[in-house]
Design a protein around this motif. Structure first.
Motif, PDB file in Angstrom:
ATOM      1  N   GLY A 118     -15.979  61.611  33.361  1.00  0.00           N
ATOM      2  CA  GLY A 118     -15.202  61.590  34.603  1.00  0.00           C
ATOM      3  C   GLY A 118     -15.031  62.965  35.229  1.00  0.00           C
ATOM      4  N   VAL A 119     -14.643  63.945  34.433  1.00  0.00           N
ATOM      5  CA  VAL A 119     -14.447  65.296  34.972  1.00  0.00           C
ATOM      6  C   VAL A 119     -15.803  65.918  35.325  1.00  0.00           C
ATOM      7  CG1 VAL A 119     -13.526  67.610  34.530  1.00  0.00           C
ATOM      8  CG2 VAL A 119     -12.227  65.602  33.813  1.00  0.00           C
ATOM      9  N   ALA A 120     -16.826  65.672  34.510  1.00  0.00           N
ATOM     10  CA  ALA A 120     -18.165  66.199  34.816  1.00  0.00           C
ATOM     11  C   ALA A 120     -18.676  65.620  36.131  1.00  0.00           C
ATOM     12  CB  ALA A 120     -19.139  65.893  33.677  1.00  0.00           C
ATOM     13  N   HIS A 121     -18.456  64.344  36.331  1.00  0.00           N
ATOM     14  CA  HIS A 121     -18.891  63.702  37.577  1.00  0.00           C
ATOM     15  C   HIS A 121     -18.161  64.312  38.782  1.00  0.00           C
ATOM     16  CE1 HIS A 121     -20.472  60.634  40.225  1.00  0.00           C
ATOM     17  NE2 HIS A 121     -19.239  60.378  40.631  1.00  0.00           N
ATOM     18  N   CYS A 122     -16.853  64.487  38.661  1.00  0.00           N
ATOM     19  CA  CYS A 122     -16.044  65.061  39.745  1.00  0.00           C
ATOM     20  C   CYS A 122     -16.501  66.491  40.066  1.00  0.00           C
ATOM     21  CB  CYS A 122     -14.574  65.033  39.333  1.00  0.00           C
ATOM     22  SG  CYS A 122     -13.427  65.574  40.606  1.00  0.00           S
ATOM     23  N   LEU A 123     -16.691  67.299  39.029  1.00  0.00           N
ATOM     24  CA  LEU A 123     -17.126  68.689  39.212  1.00  0.00           C
ATOM     25  C   LEU A 123     -18.534  68.748  39.789  1.00  0.00           C
ATOM     26  CD1 LEU A 123     -16.672  71.723  38.902  1.00  0.00           C
ATOM     27  CD2 LEU A 123     -17.302  71.492  36.489  1.00  0.00           C
ATOM     28  N   ALA A 124     -19.436  67.914  39.287  1.00  0.00           N
ATOM     29  CA  ALA A 124     -20.820  67.909  39.781  1.00  0.00           C
ATOM     30  C   ALA A 124     -20.882  67.474  41.240  1.00  0.00           C
ATOM     31  CB  ALA A 124     -21.674  66.980  38.920  1.00  0.00           C
ATOM     32  N   ARG A 125     -20.129  66.440  41.582  1.00  0.00           N
ATOM     33  CA  ARG A 125     -20.118  65.961  42.968  1.00  0.00           C
ATOM     34  C   ARG A 125     -19.642  67.071  43.909  1.00  0.00           C
ATOM     35  NH1 ARG A 125     -15.887  62.360  43.733  1.00  0.00           N
ATOM     36  NH2 ARG A 125     -16.636  61.408  41.835  1.00  0.00           N
ATOM     37  N   TYR A 126     -18.559  67.742  43.525  1.00  0.00           N
ATOM     38  CA  TYR A 126     -18.045  68.824  44.366  1.00  0.00           C
ATOM     39  C   TYR A 126     -19.065  69.964  44.451  1.00  0.00           C
ATOM     40  CZ  TYR A 126     -15.422  72.580  46.355  1.00  0.00           C
ATOM     41  OH  TYR A 126     -15.041  73.600  47.184  1.00  0.00           O
ATOM     42  N   THR A 127     -19.591  70.376  43.310  1.00  0.00           N
ATOM     43  CA  THR A 127     -20.539  71.494  43.280  1.00  0.00           C
ATOM     44  C   THR A 127     -21.764  71.174  44.120  1.00  0.00           C
ATOM     45  OG1 THR A 127     -19.765  72.088  41.065  1.00  0.00           O
ATOM     46  CG2 THR A 127     -21.859  73.022  41.749  1.00  0.00           C
ATOM     47  N   TRP A 128     -22.309  69.972  43.966  1.00  0.00           N
ATOM     48  CA  TRP A 128     -23.509  69.603  44.706  1.00  0.00           C
ATOM     49  C   TRP A 128     -23.212  69.462  46.197  1.00  0.00           C
ATOM     50  CZ3 TRP A 128     -28.356  70.131  44.505  1.00  0.00           C
ATOM     51  CH2 TRP A 128     -29.187  69.421  45.364  1.00  0.00           C
ATOM     52  N   THR A 129     -22.108  68.837  46.541  1.00  0.00           N
ATOM     53  CA  THR A 129     -21.774  68.606  47.943  1.00  0.00           C
ATOM     54  C   THR A 129     -21.438  69.890  48.689  1.00  0.00           C
ATOM     55  OG1 THR A 129     -20.923  66.419  47.372  1.00  0.00           O
ATOM     56  CG2 THR A 129     -20.224  67.320  49.487  1.00  0.00           C
ATOM     57  N   HIS A 130     -20.704  70.783  48.030  1.00  0.00           N
ATOM     58  CA  HIS A 130     -20.183  71.963  48.727  1.00  0.00           C
ATOM     59  C   HIS A 130     -20.867  73.282  48.377  1.00  0.00           C
ATOM     60  CE1 HIS A 130     -16.898  69.607  50.401  1.00  0.00           C
ATOM     61  NE2 HIS A 130     -16.781  69.052  49.211  1.00  0.00           N
ATOM     62  N   LYS A 131     -21.547  73.355  47.245  1.00  0.00           N
ATOM     63  CA  LYS A 131     -22.095  74.641  46.799  1.00  0.00           C
ATOM     64  C   LYS A 131     -23.604  74.633  46.600  1.00  0.00           C
ATOM     65  CE  LYS A 131     -18.164  76.114  47.123  1.00  0.00           C
ATOM     66  NZ  LYS A 131     -18.003  76.675  48.453  1.00  0.00           N
ATOM     67  N   ALA A 132     -24.273  73.498  46.790  1.00  0.00           N
ATOM     68  CA  ALA A 132     -25.722  73.422  46.527  1.00  0.00           C
ATOM     69  C   ALA A 132     -26.505  74.421  47.374  1.00  0.00           C
ATOM     70  CB  ALA A 132     -26.235  72.007  46.760  1.00  0.00           C
ATOM     71  N   ALA A 133     -26.187  74.526  48.651  1.00  0.00           N
ATOM     72  CA  ALA A 133     -26.926  75.459  49.514  1.00  0.00           C
ATOM     73  C   ALA A 133     -26.735  76.895  49.033  1.00  0.00           C
ATOM     74  CB  ALA A 133     -26.472  75.313  50.969  1.00  0.00           C
ATOM     75  N   TRP A 134     -25.500  77.261  48.696  1.00  0.00           N
ATOM     76  CA  TRP A 134     -25.241  78.624  48.220  1.00  0.00           C
ATOM     77  C   TRP A 134     -25.977  78.873  46.905  1.00  0.00           C
ATOM     78  CZ3 TRP A 134     -23.480  81.143  43.970  1.00  0.00           C
ATOM     79  CH2 TRP A 134     -23.217  82.502  44.125  1.00  0.00           C
ATOM     80  N   ILE A 135     -25.933  77.919  46.002  1.00  0.00           N
ATOM     81  CA  ILE A 135     -26.613  78.066  44.710  1.00  0.00           C
ATOM     82  C   ILE A 135     -28.109  78.272  44.926  1.00  0.00           C
ATOM     83  CG2 ILE A 135     -27.250  76.822  42.594  1.00  0.00           C
ATOM     84  CD1 ILE A 135     -24.350  75.654  42.648  1.00  0.00           C
ATOM     85  N   LYS A 136     -28.720  77.463  45.786  1.00  0.00           N
ATOM     86  CA  LYS A 136     -30.157  77.604  46.069  1.00  0.00           C
ATOM     87  C   LYS A 136     -30.458  78.966  46.701  1.00  0.00           C
ATOM     88  CE  LYS A 136     -30.973  72.690  46.738  1.00  0.00           C
ATOM     89  NZ  LYS A 136     -31.234  71.637  47.739  1.00  0.00           N
ATOM     90  N   GLU A 137     -29.642  79.381  47.670  1.00  0.00           N
ATOM     91  CA  GLU A 137     -29.844  80.669  48.350  1.00  0.00           C
ATOM     92  C   GLU A 137     -29.706  81.851  47.390  1.00  0.00           C
ATOM     93  OE1 GLU A 137     -26.966  80.754  51.504  1.00  0.00           O
ATOM     94  OE2 GLU A 137     -27.906  79.048  52.530  1.00  0.00           O
ATOM     95  N   ASN A 138     -29.004  81.656  46.298  1.00  0.00           N
ATOM     96  CA  ASN A 138     -28.770  82.734  45.342  1.00  0.00           C
ATOM     97  C   ASN A 138     -29.580  82.559  44.061  1.00  0.00           C
ATOM     98  OD1 ASN A 138     -26.492  84.674  46.365  1.00  0.00           O
ATOM     99  ND2 ASN A 138     -26.076  82.628  47.150  1.00  0.00           N
ATOM    100  N   GLY A 139     -30.723  81.917  44.176  1.00  0.00           N
ATOM    101  CA  GLY A 139     -31.681  81.842  43.082  1.00  0.00           C
ATOM    102  C   GLY A 139     -31.600  80.617  42.207  1.00  0.00           C
ATOM    103  N   GLY A 140     -30.636  79.728  42.450  1.00  0.00           N
ATOM    104  CA  GLY A 140     -30.508  78.514  41.648  1.00  0.00           C
ATOM    105  C   GLY A 140     -29.914  78.789  40.275  1.00  0.00           C
ATOM    106  N   TRP A 141     -29.715  77.716  39.542  1.00  0.00           N
ATOM    107  CA  TRP A 141     -29.103  77.806  38.217  1.00  0.00           C
ATOM    108  C   TRP A 141     -29.993  78.545  37.225  1.00  0.00           C
ATOM    109  CZ3 TRP A 141     -24.184  76.928  37.398  1.00  0.00           C
ATOM    110  CH2 TRP A 141     -23.485  76.014  38.195  1.00  0.00           C
ATOM    111  N   GLU A 142     -31.268  78.160  37.164  1.00  0.00           N
ATOM    112  CA  GLU A 142     -32.155  78.687  36.124  1.00  0.00           C
ATOM    113  C   GLU A 142     -32.602  80.122  36.372  1.00  0.00           C
ATOM    114  OE1 GLU A 142     -33.014  77.532  33.137  1.00  0.00           O
ATOM    115  OE2 GLU A 142     -31.956  75.650  33.347  1.00  0.00           O
ATOM    116  N   LYS A 143     -32.551  80.575  37.595  1.00  0.00           N
ATOM    117  CA  LYS A 143     -32.965  81.956  37.879  1.00  0.00           C
ATOM    118  C   LYS A 143     -31.764  82.814  38.290  1.00  0.00           C
ATOM    119  CE  LYS A 143     -36.329  84.567  40.652  1.00  0.00           C
ATOM    120  NZ  LYS A 143     -36.089  85.768  39.957  1.00  0.00           N
ATOM    121  N   GLY A 144     -31.166  82.509  39.422  1.00  0.00           N
ATOM    122  CA  GLY A 144     -30.080  83.334  39.951  1.00  0.00           C
ATOM    123  C   GLY A 144     -28.878  83.427  39.030  1.00  0.00           C
TER     124      GLY A 144
END
Length: 178
Positions: A118-144
């Motif tokens: 439940g908490v993982a789903h809530c956190l993932a939904r928020y992160t993907w919905t609101h932070k995905a563009a920033w994460i991609k622009e900053n190299g993504g999870w595996e690199k940046g």
């Protein structure tokens, strides 16, 4: 985590779920399945154990169910980022905060599997919905993300302070409204 693309909601969910299982098993979880998961375990658990502030903030929220947590978390996450500042330190602090929350709710009797998912789903939904563009622009999870915490081992202390400032301010606001 294996088949999830590093820039997907599923990958965010897998990272959160891996970290929460790591926290609840006090390091006795299976080995991390990616560099990002390993880096998150190291950086978030370090933040979580070095600073009792996250535990105190979670305690002050006084949540006792998964339903309460998933109702409060989106407001809290929105408030954390209300100043427009984004960095890897804030993202790690958010995962560390949720790790503290999961531990607190487990001690209150919420079933582990339901809690982690439940908490993982809530956190993932928020992160993907609101932070995905920033994460991609900053190299993504595996690199940046991984490179940031490898290169900034000594200087990411400042990111922690900035992250804590955002978390504490947001918690104060949410606690006031709660």
């Amino acid at each position: 985590m294996g088949c999830e693309h590093p820039n997907s909601e599923g990958f965010c969910y897998s990272l959160a779920k891996d970290y929460f299982c790591f926290v609840l098993n006090r390091g006795g979880a299976p080995p991390a399945t990616s560099k990002a998961a390993e880096t998150l375990r190291r950086s978030a658990s370090s933040l979580q154990t070095r600073h009792g502030r996250l535990e105190r903030c979670v305690h002050r929220l006084n949540l006792s169910s998964l339903e309460e947590a998933t109702r409060v978390l989106p407001r809290l996450m929105n408030e954390i980022y209300s100043d427009g500042l984004e960095n890897w330190g804030r993202i790690v602090t958010l995962f560390a905060f949720c790790g503290s929350l999961v531990g607190d709710l487990q001690r209150k009797g919420v079933p582990e599997q339901e809690l982690v998912e439940g908490v993982a789903h809530c956190l993932a939904r928020y992160t993907w919905t609101h932070k995905a563009a920033w994460i991609k622009e900053n190299g993504g999870w595996e690199k940046g993300f991984v490179e940031y915490f490898q290169q900034k081992k000594s200087s990411h202390f400042y990111a922690r302070i900035a992250a804590f400032t955002g978390i504490v301010a947001a918690l104060s606001f949410v606690l006031y409204q709660h």
